[in-house]
Design a protein around this motif. Structure first.
Motif, PDB file in Angstrom:
ATOM      1  N   PRO A  53      42.322  53.801  55.801  1.00  0.00           N
ATOM      2  CA  PRO A  53      40.886  54.011  55.720  1.00  0.00           C
ATOM      3  C   PRO A  53      40.408  55.179  56.576  1.00  0.00           C
ATOM      4  CG  PRO A  53      41.346  52.268  57.296  1.00  0.00           C
ATOM      5  CD  PRO A  53      42.670  52.652  56.682  1.00  0.00           C
ATOM      6  N   VAL A  54      39.241  55.670  56.193  1.00  0.00           N
ATOM      7  CA  VAL A  54      38.490  56.610  57.014  1.00  0.00           C
ATOM      8  C   VAL A  54      37.063  56.088  57.080  1.00  0.00           C
ATOM      9  CG1 VAL A  54      37.673  58.979  57.297  1.00  0.00           C
ATOM     10  CG2 VAL A  54      39.907  58.567  56.256  1.00  0.00           C
ATOM     11  N   LEU A  55      36.537  56.004  58.290  1.00  0.00           N
ATOM     12  CA  LEU A  55      35.153  55.581  58.478  1.00  0.00           C
ATOM     13  C   LEU A  55      34.320  56.804  58.838  1.00  0.00           C
ATOM     14  CD1 LEU A  55      33.284  52.966  58.744  1.00  0.00           C
ATOM     15  CD2 LEU A  55      33.506  53.366  61.215  1.00  0.00           C
ATOM     16  N   GLU A  56      33.203  56.972  58.144  1.00  0.00           N
ATOM     17  CA  GLU A  56      32.277  58.065  58.425  1.00  0.00           C
ATOM     18  C   GLU A  56      30.924  57.445  58.765  1.00  0.00           C
ATOM     19  OE1 GLU A  56      30.892  62.294  56.405  1.00  0.00           O
ATOM     20  OE2 GLU A  56      31.522  60.641  55.113  1.00  0.00           O
ATOM     21  N   ASP A  57      30.526  57.603  60.005  1.00  0.00           N
ATOM     22  CA  ASP A  57      29.250  57.068  60.489  1.00  0.00           C
ATOM     23  C   ASP A  57      28.489  58.200  61.153  1.00  0.00           C
ATOM     24  OD1 ASP A  57      27.180  55.408  61.228  1.00  0.00           O
ATOM     25  OD2 ASP A  57      28.229  54.532  62.933  1.00  0.00           O
ATOM     26  N   GLY A  58      27.680  58.910  60.360  1.00  0.00           N
ATOM     27  CA  GLY A  58      27.007  60.089  60.883  1.00  0.00           C
ATOM     28  C   GLY A  58      28.030  61.135  61.288  1.00  0.00           C
ATOM     29  N   ASP A  59      27.979  61.541  62.558  1.00  0.00           N
ATOM     30  CA  ASP A  59      28.919  62.550  63.050  1.00  0.00           C
ATOM     31  C   ASP A  59      30.241  61.946  63.517  1.00  0.00           C
ATOM     32  OD1 ASP A  59      27.094  64.590  62.596  1.00  0.00           O
ATOM     33  OD2 ASP A  59      26.230  64.443  64.612  1.00  0.00           O
ATOM     34  N   THR A  60      30.331  60.632  63.520  1.00  0.00           N
ATOM     35  CA  THR A  60      31.561  59.959  63.957  1.00  0.00           C
ATOM     36  C   THR A  60      32.480  59.739  62.761  1.00  0.00           C
ATOM     37  OG1 THR A  60      30.405  58.824  65.749  1.00  0.00           O
ATOM     38  CG2 THR A  60      32.509  57.889  65.037  1.00  0.00           C
ATOM     39  N   VAL A  61      33.709  60.219  62.869  1.00  0.00           N
ATOM     40  CA  VAL A  61      34.711  60.038  61.818  1.00  0.00           C
ATOM     41  C   VAL A  61      35.969  59.466  62.472  1.00  0.00           C
ATOM     42  CG1 VAL A  61      36.139  61.158  60.068  1.00  0.00           C
ATOM     43  CG2 VAL A  61      33.795  61.946  60.447  1.00  0.00           C
ATOM     44  N   LEU A  62      36.431  58.336  61.941  1.00  0.00           N
ATOM     45  CA  LEU A  62      37.612  57.668  62.479  1.00  0.00           C
ATOM     46  C   LEU A  62      38.613  57.419  61.364  1.00  0.00           C
ATOM     47  CD1 LEU A  62      35.725  55.099  64.722  1.00  0.00           C
ATOM     48  CD2 LEU A  62      36.986  57.102  65.514  1.00  0.00           C
ATOM     49  N   ARG A  63      39.913  57.565  61.680  1.00  0.00           N
ATOM     50  CA  ARG A  63      40.944  57.519  60.649  1.00  0.00           C
ATOM     51  C   ARG A  63      41.932  56.369  60.800  1.00  0.00           C
ATOM     52  NH1 ARG A  63      45.459  58.763  63.216  1.00  0.00           N
ATOM     53  NH2 ARG A  63      45.330  60.154  65.015  1.00  0.00           N
ATOM     54  N   ASP A  64      41.798  55.539  61.793  1.00  0.00           N
ATOM     55  CA  ASP A  64      42.781  54.474  62.041  1.00  0.00           C
ATOM     56  C   ASP A  64      42.096  53.128  61.951  1.00  0.00           C
ATOM     57  OD1 ASP A  64      45.461  53.494  63.338  1.00  0.00           O
ATOM     58  OD2 ASP A  64      43.853  52.623  64.549  1.00  0.00           O
ATOM     59  N   SER A  65      42.737  52.167  61.283  1.00  0.00           N
ATOM     60  CA  SER A  65      42.083  50.869  61.069  1.00  0.00           C
ATOM     61  C   SER A  65      41.745  50.162  62.375  1.00  0.00           C
ATOM     62  CB  SER A  65      42.961  49.968  60.193  1.00  0.00           C
ATOM     63  OG  SER A  65      44.201  49.694  60.822  1.00  0.00           O
ATOM     64  N   HIS A  66      42.612  50.262  63.375  1.00  0.00           N
ATOM     65  CA  HIS A  66      42.347  49.575  64.634  1.00  0.00           C
ATOM     66  C   HIS A  66      41.254  50.282  65.419  1.00  0.00           C
ATOM     67  CE1 HIS A  66      46.601  48.353  63.678  1.00  0.00           C
ATOM     68  NE2 HIS A  66      45.890  47.252  63.561  1.00  0.00           N
ATOM     69  N   ALA A  73      33.167  46.865  66.322  1.00  0.00           N
ATOM     70  CA  ALA A  73      32.904  45.740  67.222  1.00  0.00           C
ATOM     71  C   ALA A  73      32.038  46.165  68.403  1.00  0.00           C
ATOM     72  CB  ALA A  73      34.221  45.147  67.710  1.00  0.00           C
ATOM     73  N   GLN A  74      32.354  47.313  68.971  1.00  0.00           N
ATOM     74  CA  GLN A  74      31.621  47.777  70.151  1.00  0.00           C
ATOM     75  C   GLN A  74      30.203  48.227  69.808  1.00  0.00           C
ATOM     76  OE1 GLN A  74      32.730  47.178  73.219  1.00  0.00           O
ATOM     77  NE2 GLN A  74      34.031  48.878  73.836  1.00  0.00           N
ATOM     78  N   LYS A  75      30.046  48.859  68.667  1.00  0.00           N
ATOM     79  CA  LYS A  75      28.748  49.471  68.353  1.00  0.00           C
ATOM     80  C   LYS A  75      27.825  48.546  67.577  1.00  0.00           C
ATOM     81  CE  LYS A  75      26.555  53.719  66.884  1.00  0.00           C
ATOM     82  NZ  LYS A  75      26.738  55.138  66.519  1.00  0.00           N
ATOM     83  N   TYR A  76      28.377  47.692  66.709  1.00  0.00           N
ATOM     84  CA  TYR A  76      27.524  46.968  65.768  1.00  0.00           C
ATOM     85  C   TYR A  76      27.629  45.443  65.831  1.00  0.00           C
ATOM     86  CZ  TYR A  76      26.762  51.519  63.578  1.00  0.00           C
ATOM     87  OH  TYR A  76      26.420  52.823  63.338  1.00  0.00           O
ATOM     88  N   ALA A  77      28.651  44.917  66.480  1.00  0.00           N
ATOM     89  CA  ALA A  77      28.845  43.456  66.486  1.00  0.00           C
ATOM     90  C   ALA A  77      28.488  42.878  67.854  1.00  0.00           C
ATOM     91  CB  ALA A  77      30.279  43.110  66.114  1.00  0.00           C
ATOM     92  N   THR A  78      28.525  41.567  67.941  1.00  0.00           N
ATOM     93  CA  THR A  78      28.266  40.907  69.213  1.00  0.00           C
ATOM     94  C   THR A  78      29.521  40.964  70.085  1.00  0.00           C
ATOM     95  OG1 THR A  78      28.802  38.818  68.109  1.00  0.00           O
ATOM     96  CG2 THR A  78      26.479  39.377  68.315  1.00  0.00           C
TER      97      THR A  78
END
Length: 198
Positions: A53-66, A73-78
């Motif tokens: 997967p690749v996650l694109e959240d605005g300017d943040t782009v992440l390429r690893d599932s973990h 978890a840190q940004k959006y979950a409890t």
């Protein structure tokens, strides 16, 4: 927030599962591997590895599932999903490393051979799988969850390729504690299935 996604991928499923369990909205962008979309724009521009997967959240782009699990978890979950202290987060991180190493190279790799025809040493994958599934079975004999006595991203990281181990010729019936743990995850509010893991 977009997740570039491949439905049969256990790594992509980790992100989809966690987002569903925590009501985090994701726009899924299907990536057609057979058509080579992972090696074309926009995926290759976002991830030079050419993988999902690749996650694109605005300017943040992440390429690893973990990494994606930690970020969500840190940004959006409890806080209970990733821990409230360095000690709790380190306990979870141990399982993320296990997922990326023994689980990926054991049951995950066995599935690649049997389901997708990858040319890997199947016997070697089964040796790794036998060891890690035995350790996991032992851990779950005295623990309902992998870490912190509650569901965390550790469970979301480890469960997919364990639950799909049967697609690599591994009999999960030999691991009753693992089976019960998978059932507990399936019973969580917001659980979603994937093909091979209903």
């Amino acid at each position: 927030m977009k997740l570039y996604d491949l439905e049969p991928s256990g790594n992509c499923y980790k992100a989809r599962l966690f987002a569903s369990l925590t009501n985090i909205p994701l726009e899924l962008v299907a990536v057609d591997f057979l058509a080579g979309m992972h090696k074309q724009s926009p995926v290759i521009d976002l991830n030079p590895w050419g993988e999902v997967p690749v996650l694109e959240d605005g300017d943040t782009v992440l390429r690893d599932s973990h990494a994606i699990l930690v970020y969500l978890a840190q940004k959006y979950a409890t806080p209970e999903w990733y821990g409230n202290s360095p000690e709790e987060q380190a306990e979870i991180q141990q399982w993320l490393s296990t997922s990326a190493n023994e689980i990926q190279n054991g049951p995950g790799a066995a599935r690649l051979v049997d389901k997708f025809g990858y040319e890997l040493n199947k016997d070697a994958t089964l040796v790794v799988a036998d060891r890690i599934l035995g350790l996991l079975e032992s851990h779950l004999t005295n623990n309902e969850w992998l870490a912190l006595d509650r569901p965390t991203i550790a469970d979301c990281a480890v469960m997919p390729y364990v639950g799909l181990a049967w697609e690599g010729g591994i009999k999960l019936e030999d691991y009753p504690q693992i089976g019960q743990w998978i059932d507990r995850i399936k019973a969580l509010p917001g659980f979603i299935p994937m093909s091979g893991l209903e």
